[in-house]
Motif scaffolding. Structure first.
Motif, mmCIF file in Angstrom:
data_model
loop_
_atom_site.group_PDB
_atom_site.id
_atom_site.type_symbol
_atom_site.label_atom_id
_atom_site.label_comp_id
_atom_site.label_asym_id
_atom_site.label_seq_id
_atom_site.Cartn_x
_atom_site.Cartn_y
_atom_site.Cartn_z
ATOM 1 N N ARG A 45 11.563 5.271 2.042
ATOM 2 C CA ARG A 45 10.526 6.147 2.591
ATOM 3 C C ARG A 45 9.211 5.376 2.746
ATOM 4 O O ARG A 45 8.525 5.484 3.764
ATOM 5 C CB ARG A 45 10.330 7.363 1.685
ATOM 6 N N ALA A 46 8.864 4.583 1.719
ATOM 7 C CA ALA A 46 7.628 3.792 1.785
ATOM 8 C C ALA A 46 7.710 2.778 2.925
ATOM 9 O O ALA A 46 6.761 2.628 3.706
ATOM 10 C CB ALA A 46 7.372 3.094 0.455
ATOM 11 N N ALA A 47 8.829 2.075 3.026
ATOM 12 C CA ALA A 47 8.992 1.062 4.072
ATOM 13 C C ALA A 47 8.905 1.696 5.458
ATOM 14 O O ALA A 47 8.191 1.193 6.343
ATOM 15 C CB ALA A 47 10.328 0.338 3.897
ATOM 16 N N GLU A 48 9.626 2.783 5.649
ATOM 17 C CA GLU A 48 9.626 3.434 6.960
ATOM 18 C C GLU A 48 8.264 4.008 7.320
ATOM 19 O O GLU A 48 7.898 4.044 8.497
ATOM 20 C CB GLU A 48 10.709 4.508 7.006
ATOM 21 N N LEU A 98 0.820 -1.213 0.000
ATOM 22 C CA LEU A 98 0.000 0.000 0.000
ATOM 23 C C LEU A 98 0.853 1.262 0.000
ATOM 24 O O LEU A 98 0.537 2.242 -0.687
ATOM 25 C CB LEU A 98 -0.963 -0.006 1.181
ATOM 26 N N ALA A 99 1.967 1.245 0.731
ATOM 27 C CA ALA A 99 2.859 2.401 0.759
ATOM 28 C C ALA A 99 3.521 2.618 -0.594
ATOM 29 O O ALA A 99 3.658 3.761 -1.061
ATOM 30 C CB ALA A 99 3.913 2.230 1.855
ATOM 31 N N VAL A 100 3.913 1.533 -1.263
ATOM 32 C CA VAL A 100 4.520 1.651 -2.593
ATOM 33 C C VAL A 100 3.462 2.086 -3.610
ATOM 34 O O VAL A 100 3.739 2.899 -4.491
ATOM 35 C CB VAL A 100 5.219 0.328 -2.997
ATOM 36 N N PHE A 101 2.230 1.561 -3.470
ATOM 37 C CA PHE A 101 1.133 2.006 -4.336
ATOM 38 C C PHE A 101 0.975 3.521 -4.231
ATOM 39 O O PHE A 101 0.889 4.219 -5.240
ATOM 40 C CB PHE A 101 -0.173 1.309 -3.921
#
Length: 181
Positions: free
Chosen positions: A107-110, A86-89
């Protein structure tokens, strides 16, 4: 909207365009000469995203997603695959960020509580290369050439679809409806 089906959805990664350079390509350049109406496709994607309550930005570029896919395998090993996806989306479809850039993925992972340093290490070591290669080969064997693709009983529904079309596809292929709560 109530979801009526229990369907086990698997994130099957497939690089739609592994030839895309690190800086990406405009969607017009990517689909040049193929008779694809990019604004119409984006409009349909936006409509489908809205029907699922997902945000959607004004994306004009396409990027090589190989690193994002390896990052997804790492996130899966951390028990956070859905949150990472969802963050990468959001990074890609809402913010238009380059998924080839490690900073974008960190950034997405964190943003979902994953440790950026762990992701960087996994990417540098290519720890999940073989797993992503296996996904690519499986996708190729199944005839999957676009994301998303929904496959039931050897038939596929390709592209972002409104819930009603997905429900009709599931019903046509014998997926049982969820029991009323």
């Amino acid at each position: 909207m109530t979801r009526e089906f229990d369907i086990d959805v698997r994130w099957v990664a497939f690089p739609l365009h592994p030839e895309i350079p690190p800086g990406g390509l405009t969607l017009e350049k990517l689909f040049e000469g193929r008779g694809i109406d990019v604004p119409a496709v984006l409009s349909r994607l936006e409509s489908a995203a809205r029907s699922f309550g997902l945000p959607f930005g004004t994306r004009r570029m396409s990027f090589n997603s190989r690193r994002a896919q390896e990052g997804a395998k790492w996130a899966e090993a951390q028990g956070r695959a859905d949150a990472y996806h969802l963050a990468v989306f959001k990074a890609y479809f809402v913010e238009g960020r380059n998924l080839h850039e490690v900073e974008t993925l960190v950034r997405a992972a964190e943003s979902v509580g994953l440790e950026g340093a762990g992701l960087i290490e996994a990417l540098n070591l290519r720890a999940y290369k073989a797993a992503v290669d296996e996904d690519w080969m499986r996708s190729h064997r199944l005839g999957i050439t676009a994301v998303p693709s929904f496959r039931l009983n050897q038939e596929m529904l390709v592209g972002a679809q409104p819930y009603e079309q997905l429900a009709a596809f599931a019903t046509a292929h014998g997926v049982p409806r969820r029991a009323a709560a």
